[in-house]
Design a protein around this motif. Structure first.
Motif, PDB file in Angstrom:
ATOM      1  N   THR A   1     -19.916 -20.947  11.255  1.00  0.00           N
ATOM      2  CA  THR A   1     -20.061 -21.904  12.352  1.00  0.00           C
ATOM      3  C   THR A   1     -20.797 -21.288  13.543  1.00  0.00           C
ATOM      4  N   ASN A   2     -21.497 -20.182  13.276  1.00  0.00           N
ATOM      5  CA  ASN A   2     -22.363 -19.537  14.270  1.00  0.00           C
ATOM      6  C   ASN A   2     -21.622 -19.133  15.542  1.00  0.00           C
ATOM      7  N   LYS A   3     -20.440 -18.556  15.349  1.00  0.00           N
ATOM      8  CA  LYS A   3     -19.650 -18.082  16.490  1.00  0.00           C
ATOM      9  C   LYS A   3     -19.716 -16.561  16.632  1.00  0.00           C
ATOM     10  N   THR A   4     -20.576 -15.916  15.843  1.00  0.00           N
ATOM     11  CA  THR A   4     -20.656 -14.450  15.877  1.00  0.00           C
ATOM     12  C   THR A   4     -22.032 -13.976  16.339  1.00  0.00           C
ATOM     13  N   GLY A   5     -22.692 -14.810  17.120  1.00  0.00           N
ATOM     14  CA  GLY A   5     -24.055 -14.488  17.542  1.00  0.00           C
ATOM     15  C   GLY A   5     -24.171 -13.176  18.287  1.00  0.00           C
TER      16      GLY A   5
ATOM     17  N   MET B   1     -11.082 -16.077   8.190  1.00  0.00           N
ATOM     18  CA  MET B   1     -11.331 -16.389   9.599  1.00  0.00           C
ATOM     19  C   MET B   1     -12.669 -15.815  10.053  1.00  0.00           C
ATOM     20  N   THR B   2     -12.955 -14.591   9.613  1.00  0.00           N
ATOM     21  CA  THR B   2     -14.232 -13.962   9.976  1.00  0.00           C
ATOM     22  C   THR B   2     -15.404 -14.773   9.447  1.00  0.00           C
ATOM     23  N   PHE B   3     -15.324 -15.197   8.192  1.00  0.00           N
ATOM     24  CA  PHE B   3     -16.404 -16.006   7.620  1.00  0.00           C
ATOM     25  C   PHE B   3     -16.481 -17.382   8.264  1.00  0.00           C
ATOM     26  N   SER B   4     -15.362 -17.910   8.705  1.00  0.00           N
ATOM     27  CA  SER B   4     -15.386 -19.195   9.414  1.00  0.00           C
ATOM     28  C   SER B   4     -16.204 -19.072  10.688  1.00  0.00           C
ATOM     29  N   LEU B   5     -16.029 -17.967  11.388  1.00  0.00           N
ATOM     30  CA  LEU B   5     -16.799 -17.735  12.610  1.00  0.00           C
ATOM     31  C   LEU B   5     -18.286 -17.567  12.294  1.00  0.00           C
ATOM     32  N   ILE B   6     -18.585 -16.844  11.219  1.00  0.00           N
ATOM     33  CA  ILE B   6     -19.986 -16.655  10.833  1.00  0.00           C
ATOM     34  C   ILE B   6     -20.621 -17.983  10.434  1.00  0.00           C
TER      35      ILE B   6
ATOM     36  N   THR C   1     -18.905 -21.370  -0.430  1.00  0.00           N
ATOM     37  CA  THR C   1     -18.581 -22.532   0.399  1.00  0.00           C
ATOM     38  C   THR C   1     -18.919 -22.268   1.861  1.00  0.00           C
ATOM     39  N   PHE C   2     -18.634 -21.075   2.325  1.00  0.00           N
ATOM     40  CA  PHE C   2     -18.990 -20.730   3.704  1.00  0.00           C
ATOM     41  C   PHE C   2     -20.508 -20.773   3.899  1.00  0.00           C
ATOM     42  N   TYR C   3     -21.255 -20.361   2.873  1.00  0.00           N
ATOM     43  CA  TYR C   3     -22.719 -20.481   2.984  1.00  0.00           C
ATOM     44  C   TYR C   3     -23.133 -21.943   3.124  1.00  0.00           C
TER      45      TYR C   3
END
Length: 348
Positions: free
Chosen positions: A263-267, A256-261, A199-201
């Motif tokens: 939504t491109n918040k871990t650039g 939470m970590t995957f949510s950031l990934i 789902t995160f993908y």
């Protein structure tokens, strides 16, 4: 929009593998008393939660496998999975077998028949003991691959969201009501992590929707439920206590970590090239447990436990990198070419 390579997933892979290494070396090996003679009380308490690294692996797998399957044929997907799984496994299984013959006795033994069956990935189906206990998670992964393969074979991969919803609902029902056959077929103990990763993908590729939000909330609830049940079983197995708040807190952290990934918040983290760490993760996971325990059993108490623990970890990390660089990568390249040519000849 062209999506960048998610190098932060390589870092997550490594962190998951290291968590499992510490679980085995600092807790699991000595806790049950049948694996390692070396205790390591300094890290035993936090290390006992390291088994959740496997759950993190499954989330990563859900993300990456759907990424691999999307837009590809069953043939391409099959080749990619064989190339990913087999070379490292064959090499690491062989190394573990040889080390067992050399220094495993009397606690550990392995037969040639056992080794050959393990090399075919059929030990779980034939009741032949695994050369290394960590192989159990590969069979869970393969079940997930088969599910994706069925969707690819029937050209239904674009309907994956619908199937994820059904998988989640049926898995939750089977878990709560104890439908054992369904639990086995649908790998409901770990379904929540694969569903969440997939789902995160989808969110990463297409954005957030109500259905995807429902899937994540449902997967989180199921993951916490199954994790608490499993932790209660581990309490009995290892004669220890697990805090359900810590267990669920770690799972929430994964989400939470995957949510950031997604939504491109871990650039910023993704700008660092973690590829080398990611590459050695699979050999490290396959090699570390039994070989580490055998080293502990041979060297302890003659060698200081701090030197023994950290030295063995360094040996496993370095050895895993060499296995990947010198053996796995060349073998994977050859196998990919061989399978691609073989399929091309069959089609022609």
């Amino acid at each position: 929009m062209i999506k960048r390579r998610l190098k932060e997933l390589d870092l997550l892979r490594f962190l998951a593998a290291i968590a499992v290494v510490f679980f085995h070396y600092a807790f699991r090996g000595y806790a049950k008393g049948d694996m390692s003679t070396m205790p390591y009380p300094l890290l035993a308490e936090p290390a006992k939660y390291g088994y959740l690294g496997v759950e993190l692996f499954f989330m990563i797998s859900g993300f990456v496998i759907l990424m691999t399957a999307s837009g590809n044929s069953l043939r391409v997907f099959f080749i990619s999975r064989v190339v990913r799984l087999c070379p490292a496994f064959w090499v690491c299984c062989t190394i573990t077998y040889l080390v067992t013959l050399a220094i495993g006795q009397p606690r550990y033994t392995a037969t040639l028949y056992q080794y050959l069956i393990n090399m075919t990935f059929l030990s779980n189906l034939t009741d032949v003991p695994a050369i290394d206990g960590v192989y159990w998670s590969l069979f869970v992964e393969i079940q997930f691959y088969l599910m994706i393969s069925i969707l690819l074979g029937f050209r239904k991969i674009e309907k994956i969201e619908t199937y994820l919803v059904f998988w989640l609902i049926i898995s939750a029902t089977a878990e709560i009501l104890g439908f054992e056959q369904l639990r086995s077929i649908l790998i409901t103990d770990y379904a929540a992590y694969f569903i969440a990763g997939a789902t995160f993908y989808i969110i990463w590729a297409k954005g957030v929707t109500k259905t995807r939000t429902f899937l994540l909330l449902g997967a989180l609830a199921l993951a916490c439920y199954t994790a608490i049940v499993w932790a209660e079983l581990l309490e009995t197995k290892y004669s220890t206590d697990y805090n359900p708040l810590i267990v669920c807190g770690m799972i929430v952290l994964f989400f939470m970590t995957f949510s950031l990934i997604a939504t491109n918040k871990t650039g910023t983290i993704g700008l660092v090239n973690w590829t080398a760490l990611g590459a050695l993760t699979y050999p490290l996971y396959l090699l570390h447990q039994m070989i580490g325990f055998m080293i502990f059993n041979v060297a302890y108490p003659a060698v200081n436990p701090h030197i023994l623990l950290w030295g063995t970890i360094a040996l496993m990390v370095g050895g895993s990198y060499m296995v990947h660089k010198k053996i796995e990568a060349p073998m994977a390249s050859f196998l990919k070419k061989f399978l691609s040519l073989s399929f091309a000849r069959v089609r022609s």
